[in-house]
Design a protein around this motif. Structure first.
Motif, PDB file in Angstrom:
ATOM      1  N   LYS A  16       0.857  -1.175   0.000  1.00 38.75           N
ATOM      2  CA  LYS A  16       0.000   0.000   0.000  1.00 38.75           C
ATOM      3  C   LYS A  16       0.895   1.226   0.000  1.00 38.75           C
ATOM      4  O   LYS A  16       1.851   1.313   0.770  1.00 38.75           O
ATOM      5  N   LYS A  17       0.593   2.178  -0.891  1.00 38.56           N
ATOM      6  CA  LYS A  17       1.342   3.420  -0.989  1.00 38.56           C
ATOM      7  C   LYS A  17       0.400   4.586  -0.712  1.00 38.56           C
ATOM      8  O   LYS A  17      -0.787   4.515  -1.003  1.00 38.56           O
ATOM      9  N   ALA A  18       0.957   5.641  -0.159  1.00 38.66           N
ATOM     10  CA  ALA A  18       0.173   6.836   0.118  1.00 38.66           C
ATOM     11  C   ALA A  18       0.849   8.027  -0.540  1.00 38.66           C
ATOM     12  O   ALA A  18       2.047   8.250  -0.353  1.00 38.66           O
ATOM     13  N   ILE A  19       0.075   8.783  -1.321  1.00 41.76           N
ATOM     14  CA  ILE A  19       0.566  10.029  -1.917  1.00 41.76           C
ATOM     15  C   ILE A  19       0.056  11.144  -1.018  1.00 41.76           C
ATOM     16  O   ILE A  19      -1.137  11.397  -0.939  1.00 41.76           O
ATOM     17  N   VAL A  20       0.990  11.803  -0.327  1.00 38.62           N
ATOM     18  CA  VAL A  20       0.657  12.819   0.660  1.00 38.62           C
ATOM     19  C   VAL A  20       0.951  14.187   0.063  1.00 38.62           C
ATOM     20  O   VAL A  20       2.088  14.467  -0.316  1.00 38.62           O
ATOM     21  N   THR A  21      -0.071  15.043  -0.044  1.00 40.39           N
ATOM     22  CA  THR A  21       0.098  16.395  -0.557  1.00 40.39           C
ATOM     23  C   THR A  21       0.257  17.339   0.627  1.00 40.39           C
ATOM     24  O   THR A  21      -0.536  17.307   1.567  1.00 40.39           O
ATOM     25  N   LEU A  22       1.286  18.173   0.556  1.00 38.39           N
ATOM     26  CA  LEU A  22       1.606  19.083   1.652  1.00 38.39           C
ATOM     27  C   LEU A  22       1.127  20.494   1.356  1.00 38.39           C
ATOM     28  O   LEU A  22       0.910  20.861   0.194  1.00 38.39           O
ATOM     29  N   LYS A  23       0.992  21.297   2.416  1.00 35.78           N
ATOM     30  CA  LYS A  23       0.625  22.694   2.280  1.00 35.78           C
ATOM     31  C   LYS A  23       1.758  23.432   1.563  1.00 35.78           C
ATOM     32  O   LYS A  23       2.926  23.045   1.668  1.00 35.78           O
ATOM     33  N   ASP A  24       1.419  24.487   0.809  1.00 33.71           N
ATOM     34  CA  ASP A  24       2.437  25.271   0.113  1.00 33.71           C
ATOM     35  C   ASP A  24       3.452  25.803   1.119  1.00 33.71           C
ATOM     36  O   ASP A  24       3.092  26.325   2.164  1.00 33.71           O
ATOM     37  N   GLY A  25       4.721  25.665   0.783  1.00 36.58           N
ATOM     38  CA  GLY A  25       5.788  26.128   1.657  1.00 36.58           C
ATOM     39  C   GLY A  25       6.390  25.013   2.502  1.00 36.58           C
ATOM     40  O   GLY A  25       7.520  25.121   2.932  1.00 36.58           O
ATOM     41  N   ASP A  26       5.643  23.945   2.749  1.00 36.56           N
ATOM     42  CA  ASP A  26       6.176  22.799   3.499  1.00 36.56           C
ATOM     43  C   ASP A  26       6.867  21.844   2.548  1.00 36.56           C
ATOM     44  O   ASP A  26       6.486  21.721   1.393  1.00 36.56           O
ATOM     45  N   MET A  27       7.897  21.165   3.058  1.00 36.75           N
ATOM     46  CA  MET A  27       8.569  20.143   2.269  1.00 36.75           C
ATOM     47  C   MET A  27       9.187  19.111   3.179  1.00 36.75           C
ATOM     48  O   MET A  27       9.455  19.386   4.341  1.00 36.75           O
ATOM     49  N   ILE A  28       9.371  17.907   2.654  1.00 40.25           N
ATOM     50  CA  ILE A  28       9.991  16.817   3.391  1.00 40.25           C
ATOM     51  C   ILE A  28      11.207  16.363   2.592  1.00 40.25           C
ATOM     52  O   ILE A  28      11.102  16.042   1.410  1.00 40.25           O
ATOM     53  N   ASP A  29      12.367  16.355   3.247  1.00 39.14           N
ATOM     54  CA  ASP A  29      13.584  15.867   2.614  1.00 39.14           C
ATOM     55  C   ASP A  29      13.718  14.386   2.972  1.00 39.14           C
ATOM     56  O   ASP A  29      14.152  14.035   4.064  1.00 39.14           O
ATOM     57  N   ILE A  30      13.317  13.497   2.048  1.00 37.48           N
ATOM     58  CA  ILE A  30      13.287  12.085   2.338  1.00 37.48           C
ATOM     59  C   ILE A  30      14.678  11.464   2.346  1.00 37.48           C
ATOM     60  O   ILE A  30      14.853  10.347   2.821  1.00 37.48           O
ATOM     61  N   THR A  31      15.687  12.167   1.855  1.00 35.25           N
ATOM     62  CA  THR A  31      17.033  11.617   1.841  1.00 35.25           C
ATOM     63  C   THR A  31      17.691  11.702   3.207  1.00 35.25           C
ATOM     64  O   THR A  31      18.651  10.993   3.482  1.00 35.25           O
ATOM     65  N   SER A  32      17.186  12.562   4.094  1.00 31.90           N
ATOM     66  CA  SER A  32      17.819  12.741   5.399  1.00 31.90           C
ATOM     67  C   SER A  32      17.383  11.695   6.405  1.00 31.90           C
ATOM     68  O   SER A  32      18.056  11.464   7.395  1.00 31.90           O
ATOM     69  N   GLY A  33      16.252  11.029   6.212  1.00 28.96           N
ATOM     70  CA  GLY A  33      15.751  10.035   7.159  1.00 28.96           C
ATOM     71  C   GLY A  33      14.937  10.703   8.254  1.00 28.96           C
ATOM     72  O   GLY A  33      14.802  11.913   8.311  1.00 28.96           O
ATOM     73  N   ILE A  34      14.398   9.888   9.145  1.00 28.26           N
ATOM     74  CA  ILE A  34      13.548  10.412  10.207  1.00 28.26           C
ATOM     75  C   ILE A  34      14.396  10.651  11.444  1.00 28.26           C
ATOM     76  O   ILE A  34      15.085   9.817  11.902  1.00 28.26           O
TER      77      ILE A  34
END
Length: 104
Positions: free
Chosen positions: A86-104
């Motif tokens: 199962k995959k989820a496509i999450v849309t963020l508010k303008d101005g927000d971003m997630i850097d997935i390369t950095s990890g949690i």
């Protein structure tokens, strides 16, 4: 004054969002404030929204989910079934971003 204590993230959020799904198509979606995650098979849209907001400290506007059924393949002549994902496509508010390369 002391610094405000950062709110602890609950462990159940880590059970909902498993990993980022990095493909060519998901990187093109990131240009439109969308991030794709692999999520637990029984996770609901409100749970995914709550988990992403808690883990990454962003505001989620929309969550779309996709269930890919596992294919039946053969190995040494015997059939087996790949697991469903199962995959989820999450849309963020303008101005927000997630850097997935950095990890949690």
């Amino acid at each position: 004054m002391a610094k405000a204590a950062k709110k602890a993230v609950e462990n159940r959020h880590y059970d909902v969002v498993l990993a980022p799904h990095i493909t060519e198509k998901s990187t093109m979606a990131s240009e439109h404030n969308a991030v794709v995650f692999k999520v637990s098979g029984d996770a609901t849209k409100p749970q995914i929204k709550e988990a992403v907001e808690a883990l990454f400290d962003v505001t989620v506007t929309k969550v779309n989910t996709i269930v890919s059924k596992g294919k039946v393949k053969r190995w040494r002549g015997k059939p087996y079934k790949r697991t469903d994902e199962k995959k989820a496509i999450v849309t963020l508010k303008d101005g927000d971003m997630i850097d997935i390369t950095s990890g949690i």
